[in-house]
Enzyme design. Structure first.
Site, short mmCIF file in Angstrom:
data_model
loop_
_atom_site.label_atom_id
_atom_site.label_comp_id
_atom_site.label_asym_id
_atom_site.label_seq_id
_atom_site.Cartn_x
_atom_site.Cartn_y
_atom_site.Cartn_z
N HIS A 72 0.69 -1.48 0.04
CA HIS A 72 -0.10 0.33 -0.24
C HIS A 72 0.62 1.51 -0.11
O HIS A 72 1.77 1.53 0.81
CB HIS A 72 -0.97 -0.22 1.44
CG HIS A 72 -2.02 -0.58 0.87
ND1 HIS A 72 -3.42 -0.47 1.73
CD2 HIS A 72 -2.21 -1.75 0.16
CE1 HIS A 72 -4.30 -1.97 1.63
NE2 HIS A 72 -3.57 -2.87 0.86
N TYR A 201 -9.35 5.29 7.54
CA TYR A 201 -9.95 5.40 9.33
C TYR A 201 -11.01 6.54 8.98
O TYR A 201 -10.90 7.95 8.70
CB TYR A 201 -8.41 5.86 9.52
CG TYR A 201 -6.86 4.65 9.48
CD1 TYR A 201 -6.43 4.84 8.45
CD2 TYR A 201 -6.89 4.40 11.12
CE1 TYR A 201 -5.89 2.97 8.86
CE2 TYR A 201 -5.58 3.36 11.27
CZ TYR A 201 -5.61 3.02 10.12
OH TYR A 201 -4.35 1.63 10.62
N PRO A 293 -4.03 -0.12 19.09
CA PRO A 293 -4.15 -1.12 17.39
C PRO A 293 -4.39 0.21 16.25
O PRO A 293 -4.29 0.18 15.15
CB PRO A 293 -4.72 -2.13 17.12
CG PRO A 293 -6.23 -1.90 18.32
CD PRO A 293 -5.92 -1.08 19.98
N LYS A 297 1.00 -0.60 15.30
CA LYS A 297 1.76 -0.56 15.49
C LYS A 297 2.52 -1.94 16.87
O LYS A 297 3.73 -2.41 16.32
CB LYS A 297 2.09 0.60 16.91
CG LYS A 297 2.32 2.08 16.12
CD LYS A 297 4.18 1.87 15.08
CE LYS A 297 3.39 2.26 13.73
NZ LYS A 297 4.32 2.16 12.51
N TYR A 385 3.72 6.00 10.92
CA TYR A 385 2.82 4.89 10.40
C TYR A 385 3.96 3.95 9.46
O TYR A 385 3.12 2.69 9.57
CB TYR A 385 1.90 5.53 9.41
CG TYR A 385 0.73 4.22 9.64
CD1 TYR A 385 -1.17 4.95 10.28
CD2 TYR A 385 0.55 3.80 8.46
CE1 TYR A 385 -1.69 3.48 9.62
CE2 TYR A 385 -0.08 2.65 8.63
CZ TYR A 385 -1.31 2.50 8.94
OH TYR A 385 -2.13 1.63 8.68
C1 PHB Z 1 -6.01 -4.78 10.17
O1 PHB Z 1 -5.72 -4.83 9.22
O2 PHB Z 1 -6.36 -5.86 11.35
C2 PHB Z 1 -5.57 -3.56 11.26
C3 PHB Z 1 -4.90 -2.45 10.46
C4 PHB Z 1 -4.99 -1.27 10.92
C5 PHB Z 1 -4.56 -1.53 11.66
C6 PHB Z 1 -5.33 -2.12 12.87
C7 PHB Z 1 -5.03 -3.27 12.32
O3 PHB Z 1 -4.60 -0.11 12.38
#
Ligand code: PHB
Ligand code: APR
Length: 392
Positions: A72, A201, A293, A297, A385
């Protein structure tokens, strides 16, 4: 039993350490409390920094990751019914991230370990680490109904947040820093192609939502829910309606729906245990630190600890040099605190505060607007990130 490095825990941290040590010619044994089926089924996150991908390649465990991982170029932020792309390569000098489920990493590492690695015992639950300050610490564990001991030169506590290793630090030698967030995540797996190319997000008045994915045909979603939520209260139609509402934008976009195969609720917490070493016991991964989450990280921090630990133990084995082991805790904790800060910033910026007032709401929007308006602010988010430089 006797070994050079006794590894407690067969999650990504313990398994990766075993691979790296094996390749460096350092003898080790892994003790895992659960069955193979259980650890291979456990659903966790799946966003890998470049440094994590590199570490798995270095361990010879990236064949499937390289074939199936989804690279990505950034993430999308949604708020106020608008969408905004954060371009990682453009903001970080070329860095990308890779989507590949942690469960798959565990499967790959277990297969390698069982094929040609040092011993990996399932259903072997460590009970205690004894004499961490002695020359030969001992791990007491239960296996096939019998209590046994593993005598080691070093013990790696990779047994996650609920493990036993942390308890071997006597009172007065350590300190924990903890924070509980006033909301949880409802995680949902769905057999439907993702409705996006990058992770979304989304911040809205109804709460946070995340659109992630596992493969071109499986989507992963998260919804902010109150603490104590029972996943049973979320019928599939309610999940889809809520995701629709939280991802809604003014542009033309639709969320694809499909069969939901799993739902679970996870609490959001930060926890850091200092220091990460006591005598010959070294903690790594979730055993030493947990982050919420939102910044993805957790796994990446575990892998970065393991890189340092594997190098430190290899250096000691090859040359007798202990300098890296002596600075292990300090080196890792610098990165841990930066990841904790970033995860906390992302969490607070994107979640609806349960008792927040109109001022809190405006502050969140101002933070999000700043990320969009300022290249400097966007670059700061992207750098964190995509992953800060590794300590070694
Ligand atoms: C996930 O794909 O489970 C995932 C991706 C990004 C995050 C948290 C979980 O910030
Ligand atoms: N004896 C043996 N094994 C144990 C014991 C014990 N007493 N206690 C726990 N374990 C095992 C667990 O069953 C689990 O398989 O230790 C392992 C720890 O693995 P994880 O919890 O996955 O932690 P870690 O390897 O540090 O992985 C990094 O960061 O944010 C997270 O999702 C991310 O789980 C990932 C973690």
């Amino acid at each position: 039993m006797r070994t050079t490095v006794g590894i407690i825990g067969g999650g990504p941290a313990g398994l990766l350490l075993a691979r790296l040590l094996h390749r460096a010619g350092v003898d080790c044994v892994v003790l895992e409390r659960r069955t193979r089926e259980y650890v291979e089924r456990r659903q966790r996150a799946g966003m890998l920094e470049q440094g994590t991908v590199n570490a798995l390649r270095e361990a010879g465990a990236a064949e499937r990751l390289d074939a199936e991982g989804l690279v990505h170029q950034g993430i999308e932020l949604r708020f106020d019914r608008e969408r905004h792309h954060i371009d990682f390569p453009g903001l970080t000098g070329g860095r990308t991230v890779t989507i590949y489920a942690q469960t798959e990493i565990v499967k790959d590492l277990v297969a390698l370990q069982l094929a040609d690695g040092p011993p990996l015992l399932f259903e072997a639950a460590a009970l205690a680490v004894e004499g961490p300050r002695s020359e030969a610490p001992v791990v007491r564990f239960l296996h096939q109904g019998r209590e046994r001991t593993l005598t080691c030169d070093w013990v790696a506590g990779c047994d996650g947040f609920h493990g036993v290793s942390r308890r071997a630090f006597p009172a007065g030698t350590c300190r924990s820093y903890a924070h509980e967030y006033p909301y949880s995540w409802l995680g949902v797996m769905a057999e439907v192609p993702p409705s996006c190319e990058e992770l979304i997000y989304a911040r809205g008045d109804r709460g946070f939502a995340l659109h992630s994915m596992r493969s071109p045909s499986v989507s992963r979603f998260y919804l902010q829910v109150p603490n104590g939520t029972d996943p049973g209260d979320w019928a599939d139609s309610r999940v889809w309606d809520e995701l629709d509402a939280r991802f809604a934008i003014d542009a033309d976009w639709t969320l694809r729906r499909g069969p939901i195969t799993a739902k679970s609720v996870t609490a959001m917490r930060s926890h850091v245990h200092e220091p990460m070493r006591h005598g010959r016991l070294l903690l790594a991964g979730d055993a030493a630190h947990i982050v919420p989450p939102t910044g993805a990280k957790g796994l990446n921090l575990a892998v970065s600890d393991i890189r340092v630990l594997a190098r430190a133990l290899t250096a000691l084995h090859r040359t007798g040099e202990s300098q890296l082991l002596d600075t292990y805790s300090e080196l890792c904790l610098q990165r841990v605190w930066q990841a904790t800060r970033f995860s906390d910033d992302m969490t607070r910026m994107l979640h609806a505060q349960p008792n927040g007032d109109a001022f809190d709401h405006r502050m969140q929007l101002a933070r999000l607007r700043r990320v969009i308006a300022s290249r400097h602010a966007a670059a700061e988010l992207a750098a964190n990130y995509a992953g800060l430089p590794l300590p070694v």
